[in-house]
Motif scaffolding. Structure first.
Motif, PDB file in Angstrom:
ATOM      1  N   SER A 145      61.483  12.334 -28.578  1.00  0.00           N
ATOM      2  CA  SER A 145      60.552  12.939 -29.530  1.00  0.00           C
ATOM      3  C   SER A 145      61.204  13.403 -30.828  1.00  0.00           C
ATOM      4  CB  SER A 145      59.832  14.114 -28.863  1.00  0.00           C
ATOM      5  OG  SER A 145      60.788  15.078 -28.442  1.00  0.00           O
ATOM      6  N   SER A 146      62.531  13.420 -30.898  1.00  0.00           N
ATOM      7  CA  SER A 146      63.209  13.893 -32.111  1.00  0.00           C
ATOM      8  C   SER A 146      63.111  12.901 -33.276  1.00  0.00           C
ATOM      9  CB  SER A 146      64.684  14.161 -31.829  1.00  0.00           C
ATOM     10  OG  SER A 146      65.401  12.938 -31.724  1.00  0.00           O
ATOM     11  N   GLY A 147      62.751  11.655 -32.974  1.00  0.00           N
ATOM     12  CA  GLY A 147      62.709  10.625 -34.002  1.00  0.00           C
ATOM     13  C   GLY A 147      63.994   9.824 -34.087  1.00  0.00           C
ATOM     14  N   LYS A 148      65.034  10.315 -33.432  1.00  0.00           N
ATOM     15  CA  LYS A 148      66.314   9.591 -33.373  1.00  0.00           C
ATOM     16  C   LYS A 148      66.673   9.408 -31.905  1.00  0.00           C
ATOM     17  CE  LYS A 148      67.884  11.503 -37.683  1.00  0.00           C
ATOM     18  NZ  LYS A 148      68.651  10.843 -38.652  1.00  0.00           N
ATOM     19  N   THR A 149      66.780   8.159 -31.503  1.00  0.00           N
ATOM     20  CA  THR A 149      67.107   7.839 -30.114  1.00  0.00           C
ATOM     21  C   THR A 149      68.438   7.109 -30.092  1.00  0.00           C
ATOM     22  OG1 THR A 149      64.762   7.647 -29.572  1.00  0.00           O
ATOM     23  CG2 THR A 149      66.316   6.616 -28.043  1.00  0.00           C
ATOM     24  N   VAL A 150      69.307   7.515 -29.176  1.00  0.00           N
ATOM     25  CA  VAL A 150      70.607   6.867 -29.037  1.00  0.00           C
ATOM     26  C   VAL A 150      70.542   5.911 -27.856  1.00  0.00           C
ATOM     27  CG1 VAL A 150      73.070   7.196 -28.576  1.00  0.00           C
ATOM     28  CG2 VAL A 150      71.836   8.829 -30.018  1.00  0.00           C
ATOM     29  N   ILE A 151      70.996   4.689 -28.099  1.00  0.00           N
ATOM     30  CA  ILE A 151      71.079   3.683 -27.045  1.00  0.00           C
ATOM     31  C   ILE A 151      72.552   3.498 -26.725  1.00  0.00           C
ATOM     32  CG2 ILE A 151      70.662   1.263 -26.466  1.00  0.00           C
ATOM     33  CD1 ILE A 151      68.175   1.543 -28.337  1.00  0.00           C
ATOM     34  N   THR A 152      72.880   3.630 -25.448  1.00  0.00           N
ATOM     35  CA  THR A 152      74.255   3.512 -24.980  1.00  0.00           C
ATOM     36  C   THR A 152      74.384   2.240 -24.160  1.00  0.00           C
ATOM     37  OG1 THR A 152      74.377   5.920 -24.814  1.00  0.00           O
ATOM     38  CG2 THR A 152      76.097   4.663 -23.690  1.00  0.00           C
ATOM     39  N   VAL A 153      75.403   1.450 -24.461  1.00  0.00           N
ATOM     40  CA  VAL A 153      75.696   0.222 -23.716  1.00  0.00           C
ATOM     41  C   VAL A 153      77.111   0.395 -23.163  1.00  0.00           C
ATOM     42  CG1 VAL A 153      75.928  -2.289 -23.832  1.00  0.00           C
ATOM     43  CG2 VAL A 153      74.273  -1.110 -25.308  1.00  0.00           C
ATOM     44  N   VAL A 154      77.283   0.122 -21.880  1.00  0.00           N
ATOM     45  CA  VAL A 154      78.580   0.334 -21.241  1.00  0.00           C
ATOM     46  C   VAL A 154      78.990  -0.904 -20.460  1.00  0.00           C
ATOM     47  CG1 VAL A 154      79.878   1.747 -19.599  1.00  0.00           C
ATOM     48  CG2 VAL A 154      78.123   2.807 -21.023  1.00  0.00           C
ATOM     49  N   GLU A 155      80.189  -1.416 -20.775  1.00  0.00           N
ATOM     50  CA  GLU A 155      80.827  -2.432 -19.932  1.00  0.00           C
ATOM     51  C   GLU A 155      81.615  -1.642 -18.901  1.00  0.00           C
ATOM     52  OE1 GLU A 155      84.045  -6.118 -20.146  1.00  0.00           O
ATOM     53  OE2 GLU A 155      83.852  -4.760 -21.844  1.00  0.00           O
ATOM     54  N   ILE A 156      81.462  -1.974 -17.630  1.00  0.00           N
ATOM     55  CA  ILE A 156      82.053  -1.133 -16.593  1.00  0.00           C
ATOM     56  C   ILE A 156      82.822  -1.941 -15.562  1.00  0.00           C
ATOM     57  CG2 ILE A 156      79.990  -1.126 -15.150  1.00  0.00           C
ATOM     58  CD1 ILE A 156      80.618   1.969 -14.829  1.00  0.00           C
ATOM     59  N   ASP A 157      83.943  -1.390 -15.138  1.00  0.00           N
ATOM     60  CA  ASP A 157      84.736  -1.950 -14.048  1.00  0.00           C
ATOM     61  C   ASP A 157      84.086  -1.481 -12.754  1.00  0.00           C
ATOM     62  OD1 ASP A 157      86.550  -2.527 -12.034  1.00  0.00           O
ATOM     63  OD2 ASP A 157      88.283  -1.769 -13.118  1.00  0.00           O
ATOM     64  N   LYS A 158      83.440  -2.381 -12.034  1.00  0.00           N
ATOM     65  CA  LYS A 158      82.678  -2.020 -10.842  1.00  0.00           C
ATOM     66  C   LYS A 158      83.572  -1.404  -9.759  1.00  0.00           C
ATOM     67  CE  LYS A 158      78.763  -1.978  -8.615  1.00  0.00           C
ATOM     68  NZ  LYS A 158      77.756  -1.000  -8.904  1.00  0.00           N
ATOM     69  N   LYS A 159      84.819  -1.870  -9.658  1.00  0.00           N
ATOM     70  CA  LYS A 159      85.719  -1.335  -8.619  1.00  0.00           C
ATOM     71  C   LYS A 159      86.032   0.137  -8.835  1.00  0.00           C
ATOM     72  CE  LYS A 159      87.895  -5.790  -7.840  1.00  0.00           C
ATOM     73  NZ  LYS A 159      89.058  -6.606  -8.124  1.00  0.00           N
ATOM     74  N   SER A 160      86.443   0.481 -10.051  1.00  0.00           N
ATOM     75  CA  SER A 160      86.816   1.867 -10.340  1.00  0.00           C
ATOM     76  C   SER A 160      85.634   2.686 -10.851  1.00  0.00           C
ATOM     77  CB  SER A 160      87.945   1.915 -11.370  1.00  0.00           C
ATOM     78  OG  SER A 160      87.464   1.495 -12.639  1.00  0.00           O
ATOM     79  N   GLU A 161      84.527   2.013 -11.170  1.00  0.00           N
ATOM     80  CA  GLU A 161      83.347   2.641 -11.755  1.00  0.00           C
ATOM     81  C   GLU A 161      83.691   3.370 -13.047  1.00  0.00           C
ATOM     82  OE1 GLU A 161      80.985   4.798  -8.952  1.00  0.00           O
ATOM     83  OE2 GLU A 161      80.868   3.109  -7.588  1.00  0.00           O
ATOM     84  N   SER A 162      84.677   2.842 -13.765  1.00  0.00           N
ATOM     85  CA  SER A 162      85.088   3.405 -15.051  1.00  0.00           C
ATOM     86  C   SER A 162      84.657   2.483 -16.177  1.00  0.00           C
ATOM     87  CB  SER A 162      86.612   3.566 -15.096  1.00  0.00           C
ATOM     88  OG  SER A 162      87.034   4.496 -14.147  1.00  0.00           O
ATOM     89  N   PRO A 163      84.244   3.075 -17.305  1.00  0.00           N
ATOM     90  CA  PRO A 163      83.877   2.247 -18.451  1.00  0.00           C
ATOM     91  C   PRO A 163      85.084   1.531 -19.040  1.00  0.00           C
ATOM     92  CG  PRO A 163      83.565   4.586 -18.943  1.00  0.00           C
ATOM     93  CD  PRO A 163      84.052   4.483 -17.547  1.00  0.00           C
TER      94      PRO A 163
END
Length: 176
Positions: A145-163
Motif C-alpha cells: 500500500s505504500s506505492g513502492k514495492t520491492v521485488i527480491t530474487v534469490v539464487e540459492i544453494d539448495k544444499k546449504s540453503e544459502s543465497p
C-alpha cells in the motif's frame, strides 16, 4: 510472374544475413557484447528492466556477514532510489526471469507486498530449478500500500540453503 525456388532461396539468405547483421549491430550499439551469466529481469506489463545481482560472492554462497551487508546495501539503495525500477499499475501483470545459469542452480522470487494474511510478503515464484521465467501474475495482488514495492530474487544453494546471488527491484505504483 512467379519466382522459382532458386530466387526464393537467395532472397531468404539475404533476409537472414541482414537480420543477423542488424541484430549484432543493435547489441554492439547497446554495449551488450557479452552475455551475463547472472542476471534477473523484472517484467511489468510490456516493459522490462534487467540487472546484475546487488549481492554476489563469485558463485559461492553468501556468508552470514555478507548477507547482513546485503540487507544494509539493499536498504540504502531503496532509500536513495538506486534500485532498478519500473512503474506499475494495478492492472499490469508482473513476472521475473533469470539467466539459464541461475535457473540451473535454483531460485525464487517474492514481493514485500500482498495481503496482510501472508505477512506482507507474497511469493512471485517458489523455489525451482530449471525454469527461467516465473510466469506473470496480476500486479494488484503483489503490491504493497505504500506505492513502492520491492521485488527480491534469490539464487540459492539448495544444499546449504544459502543465497548465492540476490537481486532487488522496485516498482512504483501509478494510477490506472
Amino acid at each position: 510472374m512467379s519466382l522459382n525456388t532458386r530466387v526464393i532461396a537467395a532472397l531468404g539468405a539475404v533476409v537472414v544475413v541482414g537480420a543477423a547483421t542488424v541484430g549484432t549491430s543493435v547489441a554492439i550499439a547497446a554495449g551488450q557484447t557479452e552475455h551475463s551469466s547472472h542476471r534477473a529481469t523484472l517484467q511489468v506489463g510490456t516493459t522490462s528492466v534487467a540487472a546484475d545481482p546487488l549481492c554476489w560472492n563469485d558463485g559461492s554462497p553468501l556468508t552470514d556477514d555478507q548477507q547482513d551487508q546485503c540487507r544494509t546495501k539493499a536498504n540504502d539503495a531503496l532509500a536513495n532510489g538506486s534500485l532498478p525500477q519500473s512503474d506499475v499499475r494495478a492492472s499490469d501483470r508482473i513476472g521475473v526471469g533469470v539467466s539459464p545459469n541461475v535457473a540451473k542452480t535454483g531460485w525464487w522470487a517474492s514481493t514485500n507486498g500482498g495481503s496482510s494474511s501472508q505477512g506482507g510478503q507474497t511469493s512471485l515464484f517458489s523455489y525451482a530449478q530449471g525454469p527461467t521465467f516465473s510466469g506473470s501474475q496480476p500486479a494488484g495482488k503483489l503490491l504493497n500500500s505504500s506505492g513502492k514495492t520491492v521485488i527480491t530474487v534469490v539464487e540459492i544453494d539448495k544444499k546449504s540453503e544459502s543465497p548465492i546471488a540476490v537481486w532487488y527491484f522496485q516498482t512504483n505504483t501509478k494510477d490506472s
